[in-house]
Design a protein around this motif. Structure first.
Motif, PDB file in Angstrom:
ATOM      1  N   GLN A   1      16.449   6.402   1.382  1.00 54.24           N
ATOM      2  CA  GLN A   1      16.133   7.482   2.320  1.00 54.24           C
ATOM      3  C   GLN A   1      14.634   7.650   2.545  1.00 54.24           C
ATOM      4  O   GLN A   1      14.193   8.639   3.111  1.00 54.24           O
ATOM      5  CB  GLN A   1      16.793   8.797   1.916  1.00 54.24           C
ATOM      6  CG  GLN A   1      16.358   9.351   0.583  1.00 54.24           C
ATOM      7  CD  GLN A   1      17.183  10.577   0.215  1.00 54.24           C
ATOM      8  OE1 GLN A   1      18.184  10.853   0.854  1.00 54.24           O
ATOM      9  NE2 GLN A   1      16.772  11.294  -0.788  1.00 54.24           N
ATOM     10  N   THR A   2      13.858   6.663   2.119  1.00 55.57           N
ATOM     11  CA  THR A   2      12.413   6.694   2.374  1.00 55.57           C
ATOM     12  C   THR A   2      12.139   6.934   3.856  1.00 55.57           C
ATOM     13  O   THR A   2      12.705   6.268   4.706  1.00 55.57           O
ATOM     14  CB  THR A   2      11.799   5.336   1.984  1.00 55.57           C
ATOM     15  OG1 THR A   2      12.044   5.124   0.612  1.00 55.57           O
ATOM     16  CG2 THR A   2      10.307   5.330   2.248  1.00 55.57           C
ATOM     17  N   PHE A   3      11.312   7.888   4.151  1.00 51.90           N
ATOM     18  CA  PHE A   3      10.941   8.094   5.551  1.00 51.90           C
ATOM     19  C   PHE A   3       9.530   8.629   5.778  1.00 51.90           C
ATOM     20  O   PHE A   3       8.719   7.958   6.423  1.00 51.90           O
ATOM     21  CB  PHE A   3      11.970   8.973   6.270  1.00 51.90           C
ATOM     22  CG  PHE A   3      11.602   9.251   7.700  1.00 51.90           C
ATOM     23  CD1 PHE A   3      11.743   8.273   8.676  1.00 51.90           C
ATOM     24  CD2 PHE A   3      11.079  10.486   8.079  1.00 51.90           C
ATOM     25  CE1 PHE A   3      11.375   8.508   9.987  1.00 51.90           C
ATOM     26  CE2 PHE A   3      10.714  10.729   9.392  1.00 51.90           C
ATOM     27  CZ  PHE A   3      10.866   9.745  10.350  1.00 51.90           C
ATOM     28  N   PRO A   4       9.220   9.843   5.281  1.00 50.82           N
ATOM     29  CA  PRO A   4       7.977  10.483   5.749  1.00 50.82           C
ATOM     30  C   PRO A   4       6.720   9.660   5.483  1.00 50.82           C
ATOM     31  O   PRO A   4       5.891   9.514   6.386  1.00 50.82           O
ATOM     32  CB  PRO A   4       7.916  11.802   4.973  1.00 50.82           C
ATOM     33  CG  PRO A   4       9.247  11.984   4.370  1.00 50.82           C
ATOM     34  CD  PRO A   4       9.903  10.665   4.286  1.00 50.82           C
ATOM     35  N   LEU A   5       6.591   9.098   4.277  1.00 46.66           N
ATOM     36  CA  LEU A   5       5.389   8.315   3.965  1.00 46.66           C
ATOM     37  C   LEU A   5       5.179   7.217   4.991  1.00 46.66           C
ATOM     38  O   LEU A   5       4.104   7.052   5.557  1.00 46.66           O
ATOM     39  CB  LEU A   5       5.522   7.666   2.585  1.00 46.66           C
ATOM     40  CG  LEU A   5       5.121   8.451   1.355  1.00 46.66           C
ATOM     41  CD1 LEU A   5       5.169   7.548   0.134  1.00 46.66           C
ATOM     42  CD2 LEU A   5       3.730   9.028   1.517  1.00 46.66           C
ATOM     43  N   VAL A   6       6.235   6.447   5.241  1.00 48.60           N
ATOM     44  CA  VAL A   6       6.116   5.297   6.126  1.00 48.60           C
ATOM     45  C   VAL A   6       5.913   5.765   7.564  1.00 48.60           C
ATOM     46  O   VAL A   6       5.051   5.261   8.283  1.00 48.60           O
ATOM     47  CB  VAL A   6       7.365   4.405   6.010  1.00 48.60           C
ATOM     48  CG1 VAL A   6       7.219   3.176   6.895  1.00 48.60           C
ATOM     49  CG2 VAL A   6       7.580   3.995   4.566  1.00 48.60           C
ATOM     50  N   PHE A   7       6.691   6.743   7.971  1.00 52.36           N
ATOM     51  CA  PHE A   7       6.603   7.245   9.343  1.00 52.36           C
ATOM     52  C   PHE A   7       5.192   7.727   9.653  1.00 52.36           C
ATOM     53  O   PHE A   7       4.641   7.438  10.710  1.00 52.36           O
ATOM     54  CB  PHE A   7       7.606   8.393   9.516  1.00 52.36           C
ATOM     55  CG  PHE A   7       7.582   9.023  10.883  1.00 52.36           C
ATOM     56  CD1 PHE A   7       8.092   8.346  11.986  1.00 52.36           C
ATOM     57  CD2 PHE A   7       7.066  10.300  11.068  1.00 52.36           C
ATOM     58  CE1 PHE A   7       8.080   8.931  13.242  1.00 52.36           C
ATOM     59  CE2 PHE A   7       7.052  10.887  12.323  1.00 52.36           C
ATOM     60  CZ  PHE A   7       7.563  10.203  13.412  1.00 52.36           C
ATOM     61  N   LEU A   8       4.603   8.448   8.713  1.00 47.82           N
ATOM     62  CA  LEU A   8       3.290   9.036   8.986  1.00 47.82           C
ATOM     63  C   LEU A   8       2.150   8.060   8.776  1.00 47.82           C
ATOM     64  O   LEU A   8       1.116   8.150   9.426  1.00 47.82           O
ATOM     65  CB  LEU A   8       3.087  10.262   8.094  1.00 47.82           C
ATOM     66  CG  LEU A   8       3.989  11.450   8.434  1.00 47.82           C
ATOM     67  CD1 LEU A   8       4.081  12.406   7.265  1.00 47.82           C
ATOM     68  CD2 LEU A   8       3.468  12.166   9.670  1.00 47.82           C
ATOM     69  N   MET A   9       2.301   7.105   7.847  1.00 54.28           N
ATOM     70  CA  MET A   9       1.170   6.251   7.512  1.00 54.28           C
ATOM     71  C   MET A   9       1.119   4.960   8.323  1.00 54.28           C
ATOM     72  O   MET A   9       0.046   4.508   8.696  1.00 54.28           O
ATOM     73  CB  MET A   9       1.160   5.941   6.009  1.00 54.28           C
ATOM     74  CG  MET A   9       0.915   7.196   5.164  1.00 54.28           C
ATOM     75  SD  MET A   9       0.912   6.891   3.395  1.00 54.28           S
ATOM     76  CE  MET A   9      -0.687   6.134   3.165  1.00 54.28           C
ATOM     77  N   THR A  10       2.268   4.346   8.588  1.00 46.65           N
ATOM     78  CA  THR A  10       2.231   3.090   9.363  1.00 46.65           C
ATOM     79  C   THR A  10       3.255   3.083  10.497  1.00 46.65           C
ATOM     80  O   THR A  10       3.213   2.220  11.353  1.00 46.65           O
ATOM     81  CB  THR A  10       2.556   1.874   8.465  1.00 46.65           C
ATOM     82  OG1 THR A  10       3.918   1.996   8.028  1.00 46.65           O
ATOM     83  CG2 THR A  10       1.639   1.790   7.276  1.00 46.65           C
ATOM     84  N   ASN A  11       4.173   4.006  10.477  1.00 48.15           N
ATOM     85  CA  ASN A  11       5.313   4.021  11.390  1.00 48.15           C
ATOM     86  C   ASN A  11       5.997   2.654  11.457  1.00 48.15           C
ATOM     87  O   ASN A  11       6.384   2.186  12.526  1.00 48.15           O
ATOM     88  CB  ASN A  11       4.877   4.493  12.789  1.00 48.15           C
ATOM     89  CG  ASN A  11       6.082   4.956  13.604  1.00 48.15           C
ATOM     90  OD1 ASN A  11       7.178   5.073  13.061  1.00 48.15           O
ATOM     91  ND2 ASN A  11       5.884   5.188  14.882  1.00 48.15           N
ATOM     92  N   GLY A  12       6.113   2.028  10.315  1.00 45.83           N
ATOM     93  CA  GLY A  12       6.839   0.760  10.255  1.00 45.83           C
ATOM     94  C   GLY A  12       5.975  -0.451  10.583  1.00 45.83           C
ATOM     95  O   GLY A  12       6.398  -1.580  10.390  1.00 45.83           O
TER      96      GLY A  12
ATOM     97  N   ALA B   1       0.836  -1.197   0.000  1.00 47.96           N
ATOM     98  CA  ALA B   1       0.000   0.000   0.000  1.00 47.96           C
ATOM     99  C   ALA B   1       0.876   1.254   0.000  1.00 47.96           C
ATOM    100  O   ALA B   1       0.587   2.243  -0.673  1.00 47.96           O
ATOM    101  CB  ALA B   1      -0.930  -0.009   1.211  1.00 47.96           C
ATOM    102  N   LEU B   2       1.981   1.201   0.757  1.00 45.23           N
ATOM    103  CA  LEU B   2       2.898   2.347   0.806  1.00 45.23           C
ATOM    104  C   LEU B   2       3.626   2.524  -0.525  1.00 45.23           C
ATOM    105  O   LEU B   2       3.822   3.647  -0.995  1.00 45.23           O
ATOM    106  CB  LEU B   2       3.920   2.146   1.931  1.00 45.23           C
ATOM    107  CG  LEU B   2       3.354   2.225   3.356  1.00 45.23           C
ATOM    108  CD1 LEU B   2       4.373   1.709   4.361  1.00 45.23           C
ATOM    109  CD2 LEU B   2       2.972   3.668   3.686  1.00 45.23           C
ATOM    110  N   ILE B   3       4.022   1.419  -1.123  1.00 40.88           N
ATOM    111  CA  ILE B   3       4.763   1.497  -2.392  1.00 40.88           C
ATOM    112  C   ILE B   3       3.898   2.153  -3.475  1.00 40.88           C
ATOM    113  O   ILE B   3       4.389   2.964  -4.266  1.00 40.88           O
ATOM    114  CB  ILE B   3       5.229   0.083  -2.822  1.00 40.88           C
ATOM    115  CG1 ILE B   3       6.366  -0.372  -1.914  1.00 40.88           C
ATOM    116  CG2 ILE B   3       5.669   0.079  -4.281  1.00 40.88           C
ATOM    117  CD1 ILE B   3       6.808  -1.817  -2.131  1.00 40.88           C
TER     118      ILE B   3
END
Lengths: 317, 276
Positions: free
Chosen positions: A247-258, A179-181
């Motif tokens: 360097q992917t960060f903001p999308l993942v941090f904000l949407m699922t936080n890993g 979903a993030l990709i």
């Protein structure tokens, strides 16, 4: 094949010239002042942090906050952590899916826009680039809403065609990373498109004309003329894609936080988790070093096998 | 015959591009749509929901110091753009035209930056800026942003200048131009289209940067715009319209700015890749 079309430049060498003329040695060395600011920025904000992170990765902290020499202990801990391997898997998926899909969609868009539109050219070029310009924080929150179970428009759209998801795409272990990709592809495809537009425009008009006379068009034109001539763009997009993935960060941090349960962990969130949330500077530094090694290694491989052209325009062929 | 076919094909392609463009823009349209909703229909699962209201904008603008965050972003971004262009053009000039001894090594060293992912630098940068006392200060972001932007700009500037005939510089020197005059009067104007491109790109990336801003700007009055939604997502849980109004206020100015300057941007990109 010449490279004069490519959006890349050779890291070329030119001999130092005896210019400016008749300068004293002192005056000549004063000219280095032109290069010093760039070197200073590099040294302070890039060079020093790289050395610091390598050094710090060799230390660990006790629960009381005292640091002690840990040797390669942090690295050993990483290699034994299932989360580390999950992160590595996610990054591989991220790069392997995002980069080619963006190149294909971006390339097709560029081709369609440059070959078939006249008056609407600027409009299409701009519209597809809008996600690149849209703040990533905004993108994250909007897509969370799109993916939301029950009231998200994706769910509503799928219901229209008779498909009902009884789970949350972002909240499920197996689907979160994909979903993030998808969001990431949407965000950055416009960039690939614009790079291909630049590449297509760098191809001399005569080549198109000659191909038309030879009867090459559509697939044949693409396969035998355009794709080889656009190899420079492909290479820069590959390089930028790899660095961008790492360097992917903001999308993942904000949407699922890993999450959930580290299923969508990427290097950025993994570093943030240990470096800032948990205060394990040594471990976070070790992850950073792994990222640096991967970036350097993949760049090296690319240069080794695909050449030394680097982001810009014509290679010296 | 062939032209008839081409015209037909063109129509189909443009229709497809248009349809796809509308789909492509759905997330942005959705954002605007939610920002214009009343709390009652905020969770309506359709792209559009009526009635429309601009009350959300009024709520968020009167309740929050958005102007302050906007100014923070503007200061950081503008300073970064100016720094990157100034420092990079000077360095590219020295490498490509003055060709100082050792310039190739300098260039190769700077290129290392292009393969360093920001995620790997966040921890050390936070430590370094903490020691410098630059946490929660403008230089704390301007410095790293500039450092990460300069090498890319140098690559573009250098490639452009490398193609330039050397005799013009020689002639300028023989005419008694100093190296500074040559830079200021000849080289900088020459780079203008590329400066437009680099400046706009740097503006977009700095304005939207999130990771480093999150780590460096921890105190409220210093935060930049990308950090604002996190601040307020809890506050407007029951009224997403207000949160999405904030999102629009953050995103739309930059989108509009891009629409206005896209011609300069694309021309700069083409200039950078075509000419030569």
């Amino acid at each position: 094949m010449t490279e004069e079309d490519s959006v890349l430049v050779q890291v070329g060498t030119r001999d130092a010239m005896d210019l400016p003329l008749n300068r004293s040695r002192w005056r000549r060395s004063a000219l280095y002042l032109y290069e010093i600011p760039a070197l200073a920025f590099f040294g302070i904000f890039v060079g020093y942090p790289i050395l610091w992170v390598i050094y710090t990765s060799l230390f660990a902290a006790t629960v009381h906050g005292a640091t002690y020499w840990a040797g390669l202990g942090n690295y050993a801990e990483l290699l034994q952590s299932p989360t580390f391997w999950m992160t590595l898997r996610n990054m591989a998926l991220w790069g392997l899916i995002t980069i080619p899909v963006q190149m294909i969609i971006g390339g097709l868009l560029a081709y369609a826009i440059e070959q078939y539109t006249i008056r609407s050219k600027a409009v299409f070029r701009t519209v597809y680039f809008v996600p690149v310009v849209t703040s990533v924080v905004v993108i994250a929150i909007v897509w969370e809403q799109i993916y939301a179970p029950y009231y998200g428009i994706l769910q509503a759209g799928l219901t229209e065609i008779g498909l009902h998801l009884n789970f949350s795409l972002l909240g499920s272990y197996d689907t979160a990373i994909f979903a993030l990709i998808i969001v990431n592809i949407w965000e950055w495809t416009g960039f690939s498109m614009l790079m291909y537009i630049a590449g297509l425009n760098a191809i001399p008009r005569e080549i198109f004309d000659a191909s038309h006379i030879d009867g090459a068009s559509g697939w044949r034109l693409s396969r035998y003329v355009l794709i080889p001539l656009l190899s420079g763009v492909n290479k820069s997009l590959l390089l930028l894609g790899i660095i961008g993935t790492l360097q992917t960060f903001p999308l993942v941090f904000l949407m699922t936080n890993g999450g959930p349960d580290n299923a969508s962990q990427v290097f950025g969130t993994y570093i943030f988790l240990h470096g800032f949330t948990e205060g394990q500077t040594g471990l976070a530094s070790a992850i950073s070093v792994v990222v640096l090694i991967l970036a350097a290694g993949l760049t090296f491989l690319q240069i080794r096998y695909l050449g030394t052209q680097f982001l810009s325009r014509k290679g010296d062929a | 015959m062939q032209t008839v076919l081409r015209i037909a094909a063109r129509r189909w392609v443009i229709a497809a591009l248009t349809l796809f463009a509308v789909i492509w823009l759905i997330p942005d349209l959705y954002m605007v749509s939610i920002s214009l909703r009343t709390p009652v229909n905020a969770f309506d699962p359709h792209l559009l929901a009526f009635p429309l209201t601009i009350r959300n904008y009024w709520i968020v603008l009167t309740q929050n110091p958005l102007l302050r965050f906007f100014l923070n972003s503007l200061v950081v971004t503008a300073a970064t753009v100016v720094t990157v262009i100034g420092v990079a053009s000077l360095c590219a000039y020295a490498i490509s035209i003055l060709r100082l001894r050792g310039s190739q090594a300098v260039f190769a060293l700077l290129l290392v930056t292009l393969m360093v992912p920001l995620s790997a630098l966040v921890v050390p940068l936070a430590a370094l800026l903490g020691r410098l006392g630059w946490i929660n200060s403008y230089p704390g972001l301007i410095g790293p942003y500039s450092a990460l932007g300069i090498p890319f700009a140098i690559v573009l500037f250098k490639a452009f200048l490398d193609d330039f005939p050397t005799d013009i510089h020689e002639a300028a020197m023989l005419d008694g131009c100093t190296t500074w005059q040559l830079y200021w009067r000849v080289v900088l104007p020459l780079l203008r289209p590329l400066i437009g491109f680099v400046g706009i790109w740097q503006f977009i990336t700095s304005w939207n940067e999130f990771f480093l801003a999150l780590v460096i700007m921890t105190r409220n009055p210093m935060k930049t715009l990308p950090l604002v939604p996190m601040e307020y997502s809890g506050m407007y849980m029951a009224n997403p319209g207000a949160l999405f109004a904030i999102l629009c206020i953050i995103a739309l100015p930059l989108i509009l700015l891009y629409v206005l300057v896209q011609r300069v941007f694309v021309r700069g990109l083409l200039e950078g890749s075509v000419k030569g």
